[in-house]
Design a protein around this motif. Sequence first.
Motif, PDB file in Angstrom:
ATOM      1  N   LEU A 188      55.967  36.222  52.440  1.00  0.00           N
ATOM      2  CA  LEU A 188      54.805  36.493  53.276  1.00  0.00           C
ATOM      3  C   LEU A 188      53.804  37.395  52.553  1.00  0.00           C
ATOM      4  O   LEU A 188      52.594  37.168  52.594  1.00  0.00           O
ATOM      5  N   ILE A 189      54.326  38.414  51.879  1.00  0.00           N
ATOM      6  CA  ILE A 189      53.435  39.330  51.168  1.00  0.00           C
ATOM      7  C   ILE A 189      52.839  38.648  49.940  1.00  0.00           C
ATOM      8  O   ILE A 189      51.616  38.595  49.768  1.00  0.00           O
ATOM      9  N   ALA A 190      53.713  38.111  49.081  1.00  0.00           N
ATOM     10  CA  ALA A 190      53.225  37.487  47.856  1.00  0.00           C
ATOM     11  C   ALA A 190      52.417  36.232  48.147  1.00  0.00           C
ATOM     12  O   ALA A 190      51.509  35.876  47.389  1.00  0.00           O
ATOM     13  N   GLY A 191      52.728  35.564  49.262  1.00  0.00           N
ATOM     14  CA  GLY A 191      52.065  34.304  49.569  1.00  0.00           C
ATOM     15  C   GLY A 191      50.670  34.444  50.117  1.00  0.00           C
ATOM     16  O   GLY A 191      49.944  33.453  50.246  1.00  0.00           O
ATOM     17  N   HIS A 192      50.268  35.661  50.482  1.00  0.00           N
ATOM     18  CA  HIS A 192      48.900  35.784  50.980  1.00  0.00           C
ATOM     19  C   HIS A 192      48.102  36.896  50.306  1.00  0.00           C
ATOM     20  O   HIS A 192      46.911  36.745  50.074  1.00  0.00           O
ATOM     21  N   GLU A 193      48.752  38.018  49.969  1.00  0.00           N
ATOM     22  CA  GLU A 193      47.999  39.197  49.534  1.00  0.00           C
ATOM     23  C   GLU A 193      47.215  38.944  48.246  1.00  0.00           C
ATOM     24  O   GLU A 193      46.006  39.158  48.180  1.00  0.00           O
ATOM     25  N   THR A 194      47.910  38.485  47.205  1.00  0.00           N
ATOM     26  CA  THR A 194      47.225  38.302  45.926  1.00  0.00           C
ATOM     27  C   THR A 194      46.229  37.145  45.974  1.00  0.00           C
ATOM     28  O   THR A 194      45.133  37.235  45.416  1.00  0.00           O
ATOM     29  N   THR A 195      46.594  36.048  46.645  1.00  0.00           N
ATOM     30  CA  THR A 195      45.682  34.902  46.719  1.00  0.00           C
ATOM     31  C   THR A 195      44.453  35.236  47.553  1.00  0.00           C
ATOM     32  O   THR A 195      43.328  34.857  47.197  1.00  0.00           O
ATOM     33  N   ALA A 196      44.648  35.948  48.648  1.00  0.00           N
ATOM     34  CA  ALA A 196      43.513  36.349  49.479  1.00  0.00           C
ATOM     35  C   ALA A 196      42.530  37.189  48.683  1.00  0.00           C
ATOM     36  O   ALA A 196      41.310  36.979  48.736  1.00  0.00           O
ATOM     37  N   ASN A 197      43.042  38.155  47.939  1.00  0.00           N
ATOM     38  CA  ASN A 197      42.165  38.971  47.108  1.00  0.00           C
ATOM     39  C   ASN A 197      41.518  38.159  46.004  1.00  0.00           C
ATOM     40  O   ASN A 197      40.354  38.370  45.652  1.00  0.00           O
ATOM     41  N   MET A 198      42.275  37.214  45.437  1.00  0.00           N
ATOM     42  CA  MET A 198      41.751  36.424  44.323  1.00  0.00           C
ATOM     43  C   MET A 198      40.625  35.500  44.760  1.00  0.00           C
ATOM     44  O   MET A 198      39.698  35.235  43.996  1.00  0.00           O
ATOM     45  N   ILE A 199      40.671  35.007  45.984  1.00  0.00           N
ATOM     46  CA  ILE A 199      39.576  34.159  46.476  1.00  0.00           C
ATOM     47  C   ILE A 199      38.272  34.946  46.453  1.00  0.00           C
ATOM     48  O   ILE A 199      37.244  34.460  45.964  1.00  0.00           O
ATOM     49  N   GLY A 200      38.300  36.172  46.969  1.00  0.00           N
ATOM     50  CA  GLY A 200      37.096  36.991  46.953  1.00  0.00           C
ATOM     51  C   GLY A 200      36.631  37.307  45.549  1.00  0.00           C
ATOM     52  O   GLY A 200      35.426  37.249  45.239  1.00  0.00           O
ATOM     53  N   LYS A 201      37.570  37.642  44.669  1.00  0.00           N
ATOM     54  CA  LYS A 201      37.200  37.967  43.293  1.00  0.00           C
ATOM     55  C   LYS A 201      36.653  36.744  42.566  1.00  0.00           C
ATOM     56  O   LYS A 201      35.681  36.851  41.810  1.00  0.00           O
ATOM     57  N   MET A 202      37.265  35.590  42.769  1.00  0.00           N
ATOM     58  CA  MET A 202      36.801  34.368  42.113  1.00  0.00           C
ATOM     59  C   MET A 202      35.378  34.018  42.537  1.00  0.00           C
ATOM     60  O   MET A 202      34.518  33.708  41.692  1.00  0.00           O
ATOM     61  N   VAL A 203      35.127  34.080  43.836  1.00  0.00           N
ATOM     62  CA  VAL A 203      33.766  33.787  44.317  1.00  0.00           C
ATOM     63  C   VAL A 203      32.771  34.784  43.741  1.00  0.00           C
ATOM     64  O   VAL A 203      31.673  34.411  43.294  1.00  0.00           O
ATOM     65  N   ALA A 204      33.146  36.061  43.715  1.00  0.00           N
ATOM     66  CA  ALA A 204      32.243  37.081  43.166  1.00  0.00           C
ATOM     67  C   ALA A 204      31.972  36.844  41.688  1.00  0.00           C
ATOM     68  O   ALA A 204      30.827  36.973  41.224  1.00  0.00           O
ATOM     69  N   MET A 205      32.998  36.502  40.908  1.00  0.00           N
ATOM     70  CA  MET A 205      32.816  36.215  39.483  1.00  0.00           C
ATOM     71  C   MET A 205      31.827  35.070  39.268  1.00  0.00           C
ATOM     72  O   MET A 205      30.937  35.147  38.418  1.00  0.00           O
ATOM     73  N   LEU A 206      32.016  34.004  40.026  1.00  0.00           N
ATOM     74  CA  LEU A 206      31.178  32.818  39.833  1.00  0.00           C
ATOM     75  C   LEU A 206      29.737  33.061  40.264  1.00  0.00           C
ATOM     76  O   LEU A 206      28.799  32.552  39.650  1.00  0.00           O
ATOM     77  N   LEU A 207      29.546  33.848  41.319  1.00  0.00           N
ATOM     78  CA  LEU A 207      28.195  34.109  41.804  1.00  0.00           C
ATOM     79  C   LEU A 207      27.516  35.249  41.050  1.00  0.00           C
ATOM     80  O   LEU A 207      26.295  35.396  41.113  1.00  0.00           O
ATOM     81  N   ALA A 208      28.289  36.051  40.320  1.00  0.00           N
ATOM     82  CA  ALA A 208      27.700  37.151  39.552  1.00  0.00           C
ATOM     83  C   ALA A 208      26.814  36.630  38.432  1.00  0.00           C
ATOM     84  O   ALA A 208      25.855  37.298  38.027  1.00  0.00           O
ATOM     85  N   ASP A 209      27.142  35.455  37.903  1.00  0.00           N
ATOM     86  CA  ASP A 209      26.295  34.784  36.912  1.00  0.00           C
ATOM     87  C   ASP A 209      26.068  33.374  37.432  1.00  0.00           C
ATOM     88  O   ASP A 209      26.600  32.398  36.916  1.00  0.00           O
ATOM     89  N   ARG A 210      25.288  33.292  38.479  1.00  0.00           N
ATOM     90  CA  ARG A 210      25.195  32.063  39.267  1.00  0.00           C
ATOM     91  C   ARG A 210      24.717  30.868  38.449  1.00  0.00           C
ATOM     92  O   ARG A 210      25.234  29.751  38.573  1.00  0.00           O
ATOM     93  N   GLU A 211      23.728  31.103  37.600  1.00  0.00           N
ATOM     94  CA  GLU A 211      23.136  30.001  36.831  1.00  0.00           C
ATOM     95  C   GLU A 211      24.145  29.357  35.891  1.00  0.00           C
ATOM     96  O   GLU A 211      24.201  28.122  35.773  1.00  0.00           O
ATOM     97  N   HIS A 212      24.931  30.177  35.211  1.00  0.00           N
ATOM     98  CA  HIS A 212      25.825  29.642  34.197  1.00  0.00           C
ATOM     99  C   HIS A 212      27.217  29.304  34.728  1.00  0.00           C
ATOM    100  O   HIS A 212      27.977  28.618  34.044  1.00  0.00           O
ATOM    101  N   ARG A 213      27.551  29.770  35.905  1.00  0.00           N
ATOM    102  CA  ARG A 213      28.893  29.532  36.437  1.00  0.00           C
ATOM    103  C   ARG A 213      28.859  28.654  37.683  1.00  0.00           C
ATOM    104  O   ARG A 213      29.327  27.515  37.676  1.00  0.00           O
ATOM    105  N   TRP A 214      28.301  29.174  38.761  1.00  0.00           N
ATOM    106  CA  TRP A 214      28.280  28.423  40.018  1.00  0.00           C
ATOM    107  C   TRP A 214      27.530  27.095  39.856  1.00  0.00           C
ATOM    108  O   TRP A 214      28.029  26.035  40.252  1.00  0.00           O
TER     109      TRP A 214
END
Length: 423
Positions: free
Chosen positions: A258-284
Amino acid sequence: MPDDRAHASDTPAAALALEGLPPYPFPNPTALEPPPEWERLRSQCPVARIELASGDEALLLTRYDDVRAMLSDPRFSRQLDADDASRVSDSEDGGVFSRPSAAAGEAADTDEPVASMLGGPGHRRWRQLVGKAFTVKRVQALRPGMEQLAEQLITEMVEAGAPADIGPALGFPLPVFVICDLLGVPRDDRDRFARWSDTMLNMTRFTQDEIDRSGREFSEYMTELVAAKRSAPGDDLLSDLAADMSAIELVMTGQGLLIAGHETTANMIGKMVAMLLADREHRWERLLADPSLVPSAVEEALRFDANPGFGMPRYISEETVVGGTTVPRGTTVVCSMAAGNRDLDAFDGAGDMDLARRPNPHLAFGVGPHSCVGQQLARVELQTVLEVLLRRLPTLELVGDAADLRARQGLIVGGIDRVLVRW
Protein backbone atom coordinates in the motif's frame (compact mmCIF):
# COMPACT_ATOMS: atom_id res chain seq x y z
CA MET A 1 35.66 14.14 -21.77
CA PRO A 2 38.65 14.02 -19.41
CA ASP A 3 37.97 12.10 -16.21
CA ASP A 4 39.56 13.70 -13.16
CA ARG A 5 37.98 11.12 -10.87
CA ALA A 6 40.21 8.12 -11.45
CA HIS A 7 42.42 8.65 -8.41
CA ALA A 8 39.80 9.90 -5.95
CA SER A 9 39.18 6.48 -4.44
CA ASP A 10 42.64 4.92 -4.70
CA THR A 11 43.00 4.94 -0.92
CA PRO A 12 40.57 4.85 1.97
CA ALA A 13 41.95 8.14 3.25
CA ALA A 14 41.26 9.91 -0.01
CA ALA A 15 37.82 8.41 -0.35
CA LEU A 16 36.65 9.16 3.16
CA ALA A 17 38.26 12.57 3.61
CA LEU A 18 35.75 15.40 3.56
CA GLU A 19 35.81 18.78 5.22
CA GLY A 20 33.34 18.62 8.07
CA LEU A 21 30.51 16.10 8.22
CA PRO A 22 27.71 17.38 5.94
CA PRO A 23 24.09 16.78 6.96
CA TYR A 24 22.22 14.45 4.63
CA PRO A 25 20.02 14.55 2.59
CA PHE A 26 21.49 17.57 0.82
CA PRO A 27 19.05 20.39 0.02
CA ASN A 28 18.03 20.95 -3.60
CA PRO A 29 18.60 24.45 -5.03
CA THR A 30 15.07 24.13 -6.44
CA ALA A 31 12.64 21.21 -6.52
CA LEU A 32 13.85 20.17 -10.00
CA GLU A 33 17.60 20.78 -9.63
CA PRO A 34 20.09 18.31 -8.14
CA PRO A 35 22.15 19.22 -5.10
CA PRO A 36 25.59 20.47 -6.23
CA GLU A 37 27.17 18.06 -3.72
CA TRP A 38 26.38 15.10 -5.99
CA GLU A 39 28.77 16.17 -8.73
CA ARG A 40 31.45 17.29 -6.30
CA LEU A 41 31.38 14.02 -4.37
CA ARG A 42 31.38 11.86 -7.50
CA SER A 43 34.56 13.57 -8.67
CA GLN A 44 36.33 14.11 -5.36
CA CYS A 45 34.90 11.86 -2.65
CA PRO A 46 32.75 9.00 -4.01
CA VAL A 47 32.61 7.23 -0.62
CA ALA A 48 31.82 10.13 1.69
CA ARG A 49 31.07 10.46 5.38
CA ILE A 50 27.71 12.09 6.11
CA GLU A 51 25.54 12.88 9.11
CA LEU A 52 21.98 11.57 9.07
CA ALA A 53 18.92 13.28 10.57
CA SER A 54 19.37 11.10 13.65
CA GLY A 55 22.86 12.49 14.22
CA ASP A 56 24.40 9.11 13.35
CA GLU A 57 27.18 8.81 10.80
CA ALA A 58 27.00 6.86 7.54
CA LEU A 59 28.80 6.60 4.22
CA LEU A 60 27.29 7.93 0.99
CA LEU A 61 27.83 6.45 -2.48
CA THR A 62 27.27 8.76 -5.47
CA ARG A 63 28.86 6.97 -8.45
CA TYR A 64 26.72 4.78 -10.67
CA ASP A 65 28.99 1.72 -10.60
CA ASP A 66 29.43 1.83 -6.83
CA VAL A 67 25.71 2.22 -6.17
CA ARG A 68 24.82 -0.57 -8.57
CA ALA A 69 27.41 -2.91 -7.08
CA MET A 70 26.23 -2.30 -3.51
CA LEU A 71 22.54 -2.72 -4.32
CA SER A 72 23.25 -5.91 -6.29
CA ASP A 73 25.20 -7.57 -3.49
CA PRO A 74 22.90 -10.03 -1.68
CA ARG A 75 25.15 -10.04 1.40
CA PHE A 76 24.00 -6.62 2.54
CA SER A 77 20.57 -5.89 3.96
CA ARG A 78 18.39 -2.80 3.73
CA GLN A 79 17.04 -3.47 7.23
CA LEU A 80 18.94 -1.37 9.73
CA ASP A 81 17.88 -3.17 12.89
CA ALA A 82 21.38 -4.20 13.97
CA ASP A 83 22.59 -2.65 17.22
CA ASP A 84 25.44 -0.83 15.49
CA ALA A 85 23.46 0.30 12.42
CA SER A 86 22.88 4.01 11.86
CA ARG A 87 19.40 5.39 12.35
CA VAL A 88 17.95 7.29 9.40
CA SER A 89 15.20 9.26 11.14
CA ASP A 90 15.35 11.72 14.02
CA SER A 91 12.58 9.74 15.76
CA GLU A 92 13.35 7.43 18.66
CA ASP A 93 12.75 4.28 16.62
CA GLY A 94 15.28 5.32 13.97
CA GLY A 95 12.86 5.29 11.06
CA VAL A 96 11.18 2.85 8.73
CA PHE A 97 14.35 0.89 7.92
CA SER A 98 15.04 0.25 11.60
CA ARG A 99 11.48 -0.79 12.45
CA PRO A 100 9.71 -2.34 9.44
CA SER A 101 6.18 -2.27 10.88
CA ALA A 102 4.07 -2.65 13.98
CA ALA A 103 3.12 -6.08 12.70
CA ALA A 104 6.76 -7.15 12.84
CA GLY A 105 6.80 -6.28 16.53
CA GLU A 106 3.70 -8.35 17.09
CA ALA A 107 5.30 -11.24 15.25
CA ALA A 108 8.33 -11.06 17.52
CA ASP A 109 6.00 -11.39 20.52
CA THR A 110 4.52 -14.57 19.08
CA ASP A 111 7.83 -16.04 17.83
CA GLU A 112 6.53 -16.05 14.28
CA PRO A 113 9.55 -16.06 11.91
CA VAL A 114 8.47 -13.23 9.60
CA ALA A 115 11.93 -11.63 9.81
CA SER A 116 12.92 -14.10 7.09
CA MET A 117 10.77 -12.07 4.69
CA LEU A 118 13.35 -9.30 4.86
CA GLY A 119 16.33 -11.19 3.48
CA GLY A 120 17.77 -14.49 2.29
CA PRO A 121 15.62 -17.43 1.18
CA GLY A 122 12.54 -16.04 2.93
CA HIS A 123 12.76 -12.83 0.96
CA ARG A 124 13.20 -14.72 -2.31
CA ARG A 125 10.11 -16.76 -1.48
CA TRP A 126 8.17 -13.56 -0.74
CA ARG A 127 9.24 -11.97 -4.03
CA GLN A 128 8.24 -15.06 -5.99
CA LEU A 129 4.79 -15.06 -4.41
CA VAL A 130 4.12 -11.34 -4.72
CA GLY A 131 5.91 -10.93 -8.05
CA LYS A 132 3.29 -13.05 -9.80
CA ALA A 133 0.88 -10.12 -9.52
CA PHE A 134 3.33 -7.68 -11.09
CA THR A 135 4.45 -9.45 -14.25
CA VAL A 136 4.45 -7.39 -17.44
CA LYS A 137 1.49 -9.38 -18.80
CA ARG A 138 -0.67 -8.90 -15.70
CA VAL A 139 0.17 -5.24 -15.35
CA GLN A 140 -0.59 -4.56 -19.02
CA ALA A 141 -4.00 -6.12 -18.46
CA LEU A 142 -4.67 -3.33 -15.94
CA ARG A 143 -3.94 -0.57 -18.46
CA PRO A 144 -7.52 -0.12 -19.81
CA GLY A 145 -8.82 0.39 -16.28
CA MET A 146 -6.02 2.87 -15.56
CA GLU A 147 -6.86 4.81 -18.73
CA GLN A 148 -10.52 4.99 -17.74
CA LEU A 149 -9.58 6.17 -14.26
CA ALA A 150 -7.18 8.80 -15.61
CA GLU A 151 -9.89 10.07 -17.97
CA GLN A 152 -12.34 10.34 -15.09
CA LEU A 153 -9.91 12.17 -12.80
CA ILE A 154 -8.89 14.61 -15.53
CA THR A 155 -12.54 15.28 -16.36
CA GLU A 156 -13.19 16.09 -12.70
CA MET A 157 -10.11 18.32 -12.61
CA VAL A 158 -11.25 20.23 -15.69
CA GLU A 159 -14.77 20.63 -14.33
CA ALA A 160 -13.35 22.05 -11.09
CA GLY A 161 -11.47 24.62 -13.17
CA ALA A 162 -7.96 25.94 -13.43
CA PRO A 163 -5.59 26.29 -11.74
CA ALA A 164 -5.35 22.77 -10.39
CA ASP A 165 -2.79 21.05 -8.20
CA ILE A 166 -1.80 17.98 -10.21
CA GLY A 167 -0.97 15.98 -7.07
CA PRO A 168 -4.32 15.76 -5.28
CA ALA A 169 -6.24 15.99 -8.57
CA LEU A 170 -4.48 13.16 -10.39
CA GLY A 171 -1.09 12.14 -9.04
CA PHE A 172 -2.29 10.82 -5.69
CA PRO A 173 -5.71 9.26 -6.41
CA LEU A 174 -4.76 7.24 -9.49
CA PRO A 175 -2.04 5.01 -7.98
CA VAL A 176 -3.97 4.76 -4.71
CA PHE A 177 -7.09 3.52 -6.49
CA VAL A 178 -5.03 1.09 -8.58
CA ILE A 179 -3.20 -0.48 -5.63
CA CYS A 180 -6.41 -0.58 -3.56
CA ASP A 181 -8.22 -2.44 -6.33
CA LEU A 182 -5.27 -4.81 -6.75
CA LEU A 183 -5.08 -5.64 -3.06
CA GLY A 184 -8.82 -5.62 -2.43
CA VAL A 185 -8.77 -2.57 -0.14
CA PRO A 186 -11.66 -0.05 -0.02
CA ARG A 187 -10.85 3.08 -2.02
CA ASP A 188 -12.71 5.25 0.47
CA ASP A 189 -9.92 4.71 3.00
CA ARG A 190 -7.32 6.44 0.79
CA ASP A 191 -6.93 9.50 3.05
CA ARG A 192 -6.09 7.24 5.98
CA PHE A 193 -3.43 5.48 3.91
CA ALA A 194 -1.82 8.81 3.08
CA ARG A 195 -1.51 9.76 6.76
CA TRP A 196 -0.24 6.32 7.78
CA SER A 197 2.22 6.29 4.92
CA ASP A 198 3.65 9.72 5.70
CA THR A 199 4.26 8.86 9.35
CA MET A 200 5.88 5.53 8.49
CA LEU A 201 8.20 7.30 6.03
CA ASN A 202 9.14 9.99 8.52
CA MET A 203 12.59 11.48 8.64
CA THR A 204 12.10 14.75 10.52
CA ARG A 205 8.39 15.63 10.28
CA PHE A 206 6.58 13.59 12.95
CA THR A 207 7.00 12.83 16.64
CA GLN A 208 7.47 9.31 17.96
CA ASP A 209 3.98 9.41 19.50
CA GLU A 210 2.46 10.25 16.11
CA ILE A 211 4.46 7.48 14.45
CA ASP A 212 3.48 4.91 17.07
CA ARG A 213 -0.20 5.85 16.91
CA SER A 214 -0.30 5.60 13.13
CA GLY A 215 1.60 2.32 13.22
CA ARG A 216 -0.94 0.79 15.59
CA GLU A 217 -3.87 2.07 13.55
CA PHE A 218 -2.41 0.78 10.29
CA SER A 219 -1.59 -2.61 11.79
CA GLU A 220 -5.07 -2.97 13.33
CA TYR A 221 -6.69 -1.99 10.03
CA MET A 222 -4.67 -4.48 8.00
CA THR A 223 -5.15 -7.23 10.60
CA GLU A 224 -8.92 -6.88 10.34
CA LEU A 225 -8.77 -6.75 6.54
CA VAL A 226 -6.55 -9.84 6.33
CA ALA A 227 -8.88 -11.76 8.67
CA ALA A 228 -11.78 -10.90 6.36
CA LYS A 229 -9.84 -12.03 3.28
CA ARG A 230 -8.91 -15.34 4.90
CA SER A 231 -12.49 -16.08 5.93
CA ALA A 232 -14.11 -14.88 2.71
CA PRO A 233 -11.56 -14.65 -0.14
CA GLY A 234 -12.22 -12.30 -3.02
CA ASP A 235 -10.68 -11.67 -6.43
CA ASP A 236 -7.63 -9.75 -5.20
CA LEU A 237 -3.97 -10.19 -4.34
CA LEU A 238 -4.32 -10.50 -0.56
CA SER A 239 -6.89 -13.25 -1.01
CA ASP A 240 -4.63 -15.04 -3.51
CA LEU A 241 -1.69 -14.90 -1.10
CA ALA A 242 -3.66 -16.09 1.92
CA ALA A 243 -3.03 -19.75 1.16
CA ASP A 244 0.76 -19.28 1.10
CA MET A 245 1.33 -16.67 3.81
CA SER A 246 0.59 -16.44 7.51
CA ALA A 247 -1.73 -13.71 8.77
CA ILE A 248 1.14 -11.51 9.95
CA GLU A 249 3.04 -12.01 6.69
CA LEU A 250 -0.09 -10.82 4.87
CA VAL A 251 -0.39 -7.79 7.14
CA MET A 252 3.21 -6.79 6.48
CA THR A 253 2.81 -7.42 2.76
CA GLY A 254 -0.36 -5.34 2.60
CA GLN A 255 1.25 -2.48 4.50
CA GLY A 256 4.36 -2.52 2.35
CA LEU A 257 2.52 -2.68 -0.96
CA LEU A 258 0.00 0.00 0.00
CA ILE A 259 2.79 2.41 0.87
CA ALA A 260 5.17 1.53 -1.95
CA GLY A 261 2.30 1.15 -4.41
CA HIS A 262 1.13 4.72 -4.13
CA GLU A 263 3.57 7.03 -2.33
CA THR A 264 6.49 7.07 -4.75
CA THR A 265 4.35 6.88 -7.91
CA ALA A 266 2.04 9.64 -6.70
CA ASN A 267 5.00 11.91 -6.09
CA MET A 268 6.61 10.91 -9.37
CA ILE A 269 3.54 11.89 -11.39
CA GLY A 270 3.80 15.43 -10.06
CA LYS A 271 7.54 15.58 -10.59
CA MET A 272 7.30 14.16 -14.12
CA VAL A 273 4.67 16.70 -15.16
CA ALA A 274 6.72 19.52 -13.62
CA MET A 275 9.89 18.38 -15.44
CA LEU A 276 8.15 18.24 -18.80
CA LEU A 277 6.41 21.60 -18.38
CA ALA A 278 9.52 23.33 -17.00
CA ASP A 279 10.94 23.29 -20.53
CA ARG A 280 7.65 23.12 -22.35
CA GLU A 281 8.91 23.81 -25.87
CA HIS A 282 11.55 21.11 -25.91
CA ARG A 283 9.83 18.50 -23.76
CA TRP A 284 6.04 18.74 -23.60
CA GLU A 285 5.63 19.90 -27.19
CA ARG A 286 8.02 17.24 -28.43
CA LEU A 287 5.79 14.59 -26.87
CA LEU A 288 2.74 16.21 -28.41
CA ALA A 289 4.43 15.94 -31.79
CA ASP A 290 5.57 12.35 -31.19
CA PRO A 291 3.54 10.44 -28.54
CA SER A 292 5.52 7.28 -29.33
CA LEU A 293 8.24 8.77 -27.11
CA VAL A 294 6.09 8.41 -23.99
CA PRO A 295 7.70 5.14 -22.74
CA SER A 296 11.26 6.45 -23.12
CA ALA A 297 10.21 9.83 -21.71
CA VAL A 298 8.91 8.11 -18.56
CA GLU A 299 12.21 6.23 -18.14
CA GLU A 300 14.13 9.46 -18.61
CA ALA A 301 11.98 11.27 -16.06
CA LEU A 302 12.81 8.50 -13.59
CA ARG A 303 16.52 8.84 -14.34
CA PHE A 304 16.50 12.64 -14.35
CA ASP A 305 14.61 12.98 -11.07
CA ALA A 306 16.68 15.27 -8.84
CA ASN A 307 14.33 15.02 -5.87
CA PRO A 308 13.81 11.31 -5.16
CA GLY A 309 14.30 11.40 -1.41
CA PHE A 310 16.78 9.66 0.85
CA GLY A 311 18.11 6.81 -1.27
CA MET A 312 18.58 3.20 -0.18
CA PRO A 313 20.61 2.30 2.93
CA ARG A 314 22.56 -0.92 3.35
CA TYR A 315 24.02 -2.47 6.49
CA ILE A 316 27.51 -3.85 5.94
CA SER A 317 27.55 -7.19 7.72
CA GLU A 318 31.14 -8.03 6.73
CA GLU A 319 34.16 -6.00 5.70
CA THR A 320 34.03 -5.12 2.01
CA VAL A 321 35.63 -2.83 -0.56
CA VAL A 322 33.49 -0.19 -2.24
CA GLY A 323 34.86 2.28 -4.75
CA GLY A 324 38.41 1.33 -3.80
CA THR A 325 37.67 1.98 -0.13
CA THR A 326 37.68 -0.65 2.61
CA VAL A 327 34.39 -0.39 4.50
CA PRO A 328 34.38 -2.11 7.90
CA ARG A 329 31.67 -4.38 9.23
CA GLY A 330 28.89 -2.52 11.01
CA THR A 331 28.93 0.47 8.65
CA THR A 332 25.71 1.89 7.23
CA VAL A 333 26.05 2.88 3.59
CA VAL A 334 23.51 5.07 1.80
CA CYS A 335 23.19 4.45 -1.94
CA SER A 336 22.11 7.56 -3.84
CA MET A 337 20.49 6.11 -6.94
CA ALA A 338 19.64 9.62 -8.16
CA ALA A 339 23.26 10.79 -7.90
CA GLY A 340 24.34 7.68 -9.77
CA ASN A 341 21.77 8.43 -12.45
CA ARG A 342 23.55 11.74 -13.11
CA ASP A 343 26.98 10.10 -13.50
CA LEU A 344 28.62 11.11 -16.79
CA ASP A 345 30.53 7.82 -16.86
CA ALA A 346 27.23 5.95 -17.05
CA PHE A 347 25.09 8.28 -19.19
CA ASP A 348 26.14 10.55 -22.06
CA GLY A 349 24.81 14.02 -21.37
CA ALA A 350 23.69 12.90 -17.93
CA GLY A 351 22.75 16.48 -16.99
CA ASP A 352 20.36 16.80 -19.93
CA MET A 353 16.86 15.35 -20.17
CA ASP A 354 16.79 13.29 -23.39
CA LEU A 355 13.25 12.02 -23.98
CA ALA A 356 14.47 9.51 -26.59
CA ARG A 357 17.30 8.06 -24.48
CA ARG A 358 17.77 4.35 -25.18
CA PRO A 359 19.04 2.26 -23.55
CA ASN A 360 18.40 3.78 -20.16
CA PRO A 361 19.66 1.49 -17.37
CA HIS A 362 18.79 3.92 -14.59
CA LEU A 363 18.74 2.98 -10.93
CA ALA A 364 15.44 4.57 -9.94
CA PHE A 365 13.86 1.22 -9.02
CA GLY A 366 17.03 -0.18 -7.52
CA VAL A 367 18.72 -3.36 -8.73
CA GLY A 368 19.40 -6.75 -7.25
CA PRO A 369 17.41 -8.78 -4.72
CA HIS A 370 15.62 -5.77 -3.22
CA SER A 371 14.72 -3.92 -6.43
CA CYS A 372 11.17 -2.59 -6.57
CA VAL A 373 8.82 -5.54 -7.04
CA GLY A 374 6.11 -3.26 -8.45
CA GLN A 375 8.23 -1.36 -10.95
CA GLN A 376 6.24 -2.58 -13.95
CA LEU A 377 3.05 -1.29 -12.35
CA ALA A 378 4.65 2.09 -11.71
CA ARG A 379 5.87 2.31 -15.30
CA VAL A 380 2.43 1.61 -16.75
CA GLU A 381 0.78 4.08 -14.38
CA LEU A 382 3.22 6.84 -15.35
CA GLN A 383 2.88 6.07 -19.06
CA THR A 384 -0.91 6.00 -18.84
CA VAL A 385 -1.16 9.30 -16.98
CA LEU A 386 1.17 10.99 -19.45
CA GLU A 387 -0.61 9.60 -22.52
CA VAL A 388 -4.03 10.72 -21.29
CA LEU A 389 -2.79 14.16 -20.22
CA LEU A 390 -1.19 14.76 -23.62
CA ARG A 391 -4.40 13.75 -25.40
CA ARG A 392 -6.85 15.55 -23.14
CA LEU A 393 -4.90 18.68 -22.16
CA PRO A 394 -2.38 19.52 -24.89
CA THR A 395 -2.26 23.15 -23.72
CA LEU A 396 -1.24 22.20 -20.18
CA GLU A 397 1.30 24.54 -18.60
CA LEU A 398 2.76 25.39 -15.21
CA VAL A 399 1.32 28.25 -13.20
CA GLY A 400 4.31 30.35 -12.27
CA ASP A 401 8.02 29.67 -12.63
CA ALA A 402 9.44 26.17 -12.25
CA ALA A 403 12.19 27.66 -10.06
CA ASP A 404 9.54 28.52 -7.47
CA LEU A 405 8.39 24.91 -7.00
CA ARG A 406 9.11 23.73 -3.45
CA ALA A 407 10.53 20.30 -2.63
CA ARG A 408 8.65 18.25 -0.08
CA GLN A 409 10.54 18.04 3.20
CA GLY A 410 10.88 15.72 6.16
CA LEU A 411 10.09 12.32 4.59
CA ILE A 412 12.18 9.46 3.22
CA VAL A 413 10.58 9.97 -0.20
CA GLY A 414 10.93 13.13 -2.27
CA GLY A 415 8.22 15.13 -3.96
CA ILE A 416 6.93 18.60 -4.71
CA ASP A 417 4.51 20.37 -2.36
CA ARG A 418 2.29 21.80 -5.11
CA VAL A 419 2.41 21.56 -8.91
CA LEU A 420 -0.15 24.09 -10.09
CA VAL A 421 -1.22 23.81 -13.73
CA ARG A 422 -3.65 25.41 -16.14
CA TRP A 423 -4.80 24.61 -19.66
